[in-house]
Design a protein around this motif. Structure first.
Motif, PDB file in Angstrom:
ATOM      1  N   VAL A  69      65.110  98.978  92.036  1.00  0.00           N
ATOM      2  CA  VAL A  69      64.955  99.948  90.958  1.00  0.00           C
ATOM      3  C   VAL A  69      65.103  99.238  89.619  1.00  0.00           C
ATOM      4  O   VAL A  69      66.007  98.421  89.435  1.00  0.00           O
ATOM      5  N   ALA A  70      64.203  99.555  88.693  1.00  0.00           N
ATOM      6  CA  ALA A  70      64.268  99.014  87.339  1.00  0.00           C
ATOM      7  C   ALA A  70      64.614 100.138  86.372  1.00  0.00           C
ATOM      8  O   ALA A  70      63.981 101.201  86.388  1.00  0.00           O
ATOM      9  N   TYR A  71      65.638  99.902  85.534  1.00  0.00           N
ATOM     10  CA  TYR A  71      66.065 100.868  84.529  1.00  0.00           C
ATOM     11  C   TYR A  71      65.833 100.294  83.135  1.00  0.00           C
ATOM     12  O   TYR A  71      65.961  99.084  82.921  1.00  0.00           O
ATOM     13  N   GLU A  72      65.526 101.162  82.189  1.00  0.00           N
ATOM     14  CA  GLU A  72      65.496 100.753  80.798  1.00  0.00           C
ATOM     15  C   GLU A  72      66.930 100.643  80.304  1.00  0.00           C
ATOM     16  O   GLU A  72      67.691 101.608  80.370  1.00  0.00           O
ATOM     17  N   ALA A  73      67.309  99.449  79.810  1.00  0.00           N
ATOM     18  CA  ALA A  73      68.696  99.228  79.424  1.00  0.00           C
ATOM     19  C   ALA A  73      69.106 100.082  78.232  1.00  0.00           C
ATOM     20  O   ALA A  73      70.257 100.503  78.126  1.00  0.00           O
ATOM     21  N   SER A  74      68.171 100.359  77.328  1.00  0.00           N
ATOM     22  CA  SER A  74      68.515 101.092  76.105  1.00  0.00           C
ATOM     23  C   SER A  74      68.699 102.587  76.361  1.00  0.00           C
ATOM     24  O   SER A  74      69.606 103.208  75.812  1.00  0.00           O
ATOM     25  N   THR A  75      67.860 103.172  77.220  1.00  0.00           N
ATOM     26  CA  THR A  75      67.916 104.614  77.456  1.00  0.00           C
ATOM     27  C   THR A  75      68.576 104.983  78.779  1.00  0.00           C
ATOM     28  O   THR A  75      69.013 106.119  78.955  1.00  0.00           O
ATOM     29  N   GLY A  76      68.610 104.043  79.719  1.00  0.00           N
ATOM     30  CA  GLY A  76      69.168 104.322  81.039  1.00  0.00           C
ATOM     31  C   GLY A  76      68.205 105.003  81.980  1.00  0.00           C
ATOM     32  O   GLY A  76      68.539 105.257  83.139  1.00  0.00           O
ATOM     33  N   ALA A  77      67.005 105.298  81.528  1.00  0.00           N
ATOM     34  CA  ALA A  77      66.027 105.989  82.361  1.00  0.00           C
ATOM     35  C   ALA A  77      65.462 105.057  83.426  1.00  0.00           C
ATOM     36  O   ALA A  77      65.336 103.853  83.212  1.00  0.00           O
ATOM     37  N   THR A  78      65.124 105.634  84.572  1.00  0.00           N
ATOM     38  CA  THR A  78      64.477 104.861  85.630  1.00  0.00           C
ATOM     39  C   THR A  78      63.068 104.504  85.187  1.00  0.00           C
ATOM     40  O   THR A  78      62.260 105.385  84.880  1.00  0.00           O
ATOM     41  N   TYR A  79      62.752 103.219  85.171  1.00  0.00           N
ATOM     42  CA  TYR A  79      61.451 102.759  84.680  1.00  0.00           C
ATOM     43  C   TYR A  79      60.431 102.695  85.812  1.00  0.00           C
ATOM     44  O   TYR A  79      59.315 103.185  85.685  1.00  0.00           O
ATOM     45  N   THR A  80      60.817 102.084  86.925  1.00  0.00           N
ATOM     46  CA  THR A  80      59.914 101.991  88.076  1.00  0.00           C
ATOM     47  C   THR A  80      60.722 101.647  89.317  1.00  0.00           C
ATOM     48  O   THR A  80      61.895 101.264  89.236  1.00  0.00           O
ATOM     49  N   ARG A  81      60.078 101.785  90.465  1.00  0.00           N
ATOM     50  CA  ARG A  81      60.687 101.436  91.755  1.00  0.00           C
ATOM     51  C   ARG A  81      59.731 100.545  92.535  1.00  0.00           C
ATOM     52  O   ARG A  81      58.513 100.694  92.432  1.00  0.00           O
ATOM     53  N   PHE A  82      60.329  99.649  93.318  1.00  0.00           N
ATOM     54  CA  PHE A  82      59.550  98.789  94.200  1.00  0.00           C
ATOM     55  C   PHE A  82      59.958  99.076  95.638  1.00  0.00           C
ATOM     56  O   PHE A  82      61.087  99.470  95.909  1.00  0.00           O
ATOM     57  N   SER A  83      59.043  98.853  96.562  1.00  0.00           N
ATOM     58  CA  SER A  83      59.259  99.216  97.961  1.00  0.00           C
ATOM     59  C   SER A  83      60.503  98.542  98.531  1.00  0.00           C
ATOM     60  O   SER A  83      60.977  97.528  98.023  1.00  0.00           O
ATOM     61  N   ASP A  84      61.007  99.146  99.615  1.00  0.00           N
ATOM     62  CA  ASP A  84      62.247  98.662 100.236  1.00  0.00           C
ATOM     63  C   ASP A  84      62.195  97.167 100.512  1.00  0.00           C
ATOM     64  O   ASP A  84      61.191  96.643 100.996  1.00  0.00           O
ATOM     65  N   SER A  85      63.317  96.488 100.233  1.00  0.00           N
ATOM     66  CA  SER A  85      63.328  95.031 100.351  1.00  0.00           C
ATOM     67  C   SER A  85      64.325  94.504 101.380  1.00  0.00           C
ATOM     68  O   SER A  85      64.231  93.357 101.788  1.00  0.00           O
ATOM     69  N   ARG A  86      65.318  95.323 101.778  1.00  0.00           N
ATOM     70  CA  ARG A  86      66.374  94.859 102.697  1.00  0.00           C
ATOM     71  C   ARG A  86      66.944  93.543 102.193  1.00  0.00           C
ATOM     72  O   ARG A  86      66.938  92.535 102.888  1.00  0.00           O
ATOM     73  N   SER A  87      67.467  93.569 101.005  1.00  0.00           N
ATOM     74  CA  SER A  87      67.939  92.352 100.344  1.00  0.00           C
ATOM     75  C   SER A  87      69.458  92.232 100.430  1.00  0.00           C
ATOM     76  O   SER A  87      70.178  93.192 100.138  1.00  0.00           O
ATOM     77  N   PRO A  88      69.974  91.050 100.799  1.00  0.00           N
ATOM     78  CA  PRO A  88      71.421  90.841 100.867  1.00  0.00           C
ATOM     79  C   PRO A  88      72.005  90.517  99.490  1.00  0.00           C
ATOM     80  O   PRO A  88      71.295  90.505  98.481  1.00  0.00           O
ATOM     81  N   ARG A  89      73.298  90.224  99.453  1.00  0.00           N
ATOM     82  CA  ARG A  89      73.988  89.888  98.211  1.00  0.00           C
ATOM     83  C   ARG A  89      73.363  88.656  97.546  1.00  0.00           C
ATOM     84  O   ARG A  89      72.997  87.696  98.209  1.00  0.00           O
ATOM     85  N   ARG A  90      73.289  88.698  96.214  1.00  0.00           N
ATOM     86  CA  ARG A  90      72.773  87.594  95.393  1.00  0.00           C
ATOM     87  C   ARG A  90      71.324  87.250  95.738  1.00  0.00           C
ATOM     88  O   ARG A  90      70.883  86.124  95.514  1.00  0.00           O
ATOM     89  N   GLY A  91      70.583  88.211  96.284  1.00  0.00           N
ATOM     90  CA  GLY A  91      69.219  87.931  96.733  1.00  0.00           C
ATOM     91  C   GLY A  91      68.142  88.446  95.809  1.00  0.00           C
ATOM     92  O   GLY A  91      67.065  88.828  96.285  1.00  0.00           O
ATOM     93  N   LEU A  92      68.398  88.486  94.498  1.00  0.00           N
ATOM     94  CA  LEU A  92      67.432  89.034  93.546  1.00  0.00           C
ATOM     95  C   LEU A  92      67.349  88.138  92.318  1.00  0.00           C
ATOM     96  O   LEU A  92      68.378  87.759  91.754  1.00  0.00           O
ATOM     97  N   THR A  93      66.130  87.796  91.903  1.00  0.00           N
ATOM     98  CA  THR A  93      65.960  87.005  90.682  1.00  0.00           C
ATOM     99  C   THR A  93      64.555  87.228  90.122  1.00  0.00           C
ATOM    100  O   THR A  93      63.653  87.670  90.830  1.00  0.00           O
ATOM    101  N   MET A  94      64.393  86.912  88.842  1.00  0.00           N
ATOM    102  CA  MET A  94      63.088  86.964  88.198  1.00  0.00           C
ATOM    103  C   MET A  94      62.450  85.583  88.243  1.00  0.00           C
ATOM    104  O   MET A  94      63.124  84.564  88.124  1.00  0.00           O
ATOM    105  N   VAL A  95      61.118  85.566  88.422  1.00  0.00           N
ATOM    106  CA  VAL A  95      60.346  84.335  88.385  1.00  0.00           C
ATOM    107  C   VAL A  95      59.378  84.448  87.217  1.00  0.00           C
ATOM    108  O   VAL A  95      59.180  85.528  86.661  1.00  0.00           O
ATOM    109  N   ASN A  96      58.782  83.367  86.843  1.00  0.00           N
ATOM    110  CA  ASN A  96      57.930  83.323  85.655  1.00  0.00           C
ATOM    111  C   ASN A  96      56.798  84.352  85.706  1.00  0.00           C
ATOM    112  O   ASN A  96      56.301  84.698  86.779  1.00  0.00           O
ATOM    113  N   GLN A  97      56.402  84.821  84.521  1.00  0.00           N
ATOM    114  CA  GLN A  97      55.248  85.722  84.354  1.00  0.00           C
ATOM    115  C   GLN A  97      55.404  87.038  85.123  1.00  0.00           C
ATOM    116  O   GLN A  97      54.466  87.546  85.722  1.00  0.00           O
TER     117      GLN A  97
END
Length: 445
Positions: free
Chosen positions: A22-50
């Protein structure tokens, strides 16, 4: 208000072991978008270029591991990179060219982006890797494991081809530092600017946060907490840190060596998550702190007074368990999405930017005096900024020199091995020629 208005929009991204990203807008707190289920463990999320999002994934049917890639503009999986084992923590280089992933076997795997080709696999730990971190200039990969061991390795060793799938004994030649840091699993790592004079904070299930000298792995201070700590955030001046408690509370500790013996204090006692806090990030130039809990709640706090100012998400959102959280920013001019791991504080290089409020309501000063005072303040801030930048530049130069010296030693060591191997081949060849000559002489007789 900052004199340098931000040209970035900030977003809070959360992953889940049983729900969507789930992506939230930091300034308003509103939900911006959702991505399909990932079954991700701890520390398993990061941004990559572009605008690519990388997520560790474990297939429920087979238990196999992979890294799933999402495009910021598409809700479904964009690409999938299979790996030889289940993986959890991951981190990407600032240019998005490489991705480092920690496996259950204690191995760090490096992938090329966007192809997903496996470049190297170095076995550095005897237990599963629980967290990964890149220092501020990307020269070091720092890993922590379930047995409390920290390892530092030059990042170029993970991306150069030729050392693929090295066992633990063979990988030790690439290690700069390795030490037993905690008595239980390491949950988070965070480093400061530079290498030689930089500090490293490690958090653990053993209910401690420890501050280390990154140049030699020497312990500076141990801060003990009543519960395990799962995450840490550091302000831009590296003067204080915020710790994510297993009890749902946020703690605050000092990184100032003169104040460090005071340990920690509760960041706030008025609000508490119903589950363990898994991650903390700073947003809005360090003025706000965001906490994410296992219970699915995401809160934004005012750093100055320690009060919750916003609950992120829409009222009708279905809450899923959260496994990790990061902050990403989008350039308003170019639309590029990138991870914002190092966030500036509420002050410019440590100096409050709203100086004019000190005088604007006072009738004890006329306008000219106020103007002069503001100019003096501006000049003093500029000088302080120059001094601070000079210190940082010196630290980074010293770090680079020391790093190059270490890397040169590694290169010379490998070169000497190569020379030794070629000499052995020449000796063997000469011995073979000698034996052949003796055999020919025997035949002539």
């Amino acid at each position: 208000m900052s004199p340098f208005p931000s040209s970035f929009d900030e977003f809070i991204l959360t992953s889940s072991p049983d729900g969507p990203i789930v992506a939230y807008e930091a300034s308003t707190g509103a939900t911006y978008t959702r991505f399909s289920d990932s079954r991700s463990p701890r520390r398993g999320l990061t941004m990559v270029n572009q605008g690519l999002i990388a997520v560790s994934h474990v297939f429920s049917e087979t238990g196999a591991g992979s890294v799933q890639i999402y495009n910021w503009h598409i809700s479904n999986v964009f690409n999938n990179f299979p790996l030889p084992e289940p993986v959890a923590p991951l981190v990407a280089t600032s240019d998005g060219a490489f991705l480092f992933v920690g496996g259950l076997s204690g191995t760090i795997h490096s992938l090329s982006i966007p192809s997903g080709n496996l470049i190297n696999s170095l076995s550095l730990h005897s237990k599963p890797i629980s967290t990964l971190h890149l220092n501020d200039d990307g020269s070091l990969v720092i890993s922590g494991s379930n047995d409390g061991v920290i390892v530092m390795i030059p990042s170029f060793k993970l991306v150069e081809e030729g050392s693929y799938s090295l066992a633990e004994d063979d990988s030790r030649d690439f290690i700069l530092h390795q030490w037993k840091a905690h008595s239980d699993s390491i949950t988070a790592l965070k480093s400061g600017v530079g290498v030689c004079r930089s500090t490293l904070i490690s958090c653990s299930l053993d209910c401690t946060c420890k501050i280390w000298d990154m140049s030699n792995g020497v312990l500076i201070q141990t801060v003990a907490f009543p519960y395990a700590i799962f995450g840490v955030a550091v302000d831009s001046r590296e003067s204080r840190f915020y710790a994510a408690g297993e009890d749902g509370l946020v703690y605050m500790g000092s990184m100032n060596r003169k104040m460090i013996d005071k340990g920690y204090e509760l960041f706030t006692s008025s609000k508490c998550h119903n589950g363990s806090i898994v991650s903390l990030v700073l947003v809005n130039e360090g003025k706000d702190l965001v906490s994410a809990s296992e219970d699915g709640s995401v809160w934004k706090w005012d750093v100055m007074n320690g009060e919750v100012t916003m609950v992120l998400g829409n009222n009708n959102d279905k809450r899923s368990m959260i496994s990790d959280m990061i902050v990403a920013k989008r350039d308003r001019n170019y639309g590029v999405i990138m991870e914002n791991d190092v966030v500036g504080g509420s002050e410019i290089n440590g100096f409050n930017s709203s100086y004019s409020s000190c005088f604007s309501s006072s009738r004890l000063y006329d306008e000219k005096v106020v103007t002069n005072l503001m100019q003096i303040t501006d000049f003093g801030q500029v000088l302080d900024v120059i001094v601070e930048d000079k210190k940082k530049a010196i630290n980074m130069l010293e770090s680079a020199i020391e790093m190059y010296e270490r890397l040169l030693k590694l290169i010379l060591k490998e070169a000497m091995r190569g020379i030794g191997g070629s000499n052995d081949d020449e000796d063997a060849e000469k011995q073979g020629d000698k034996e052949q000559e003796e055999e020919e002489k025997e035949n002539d007789k």
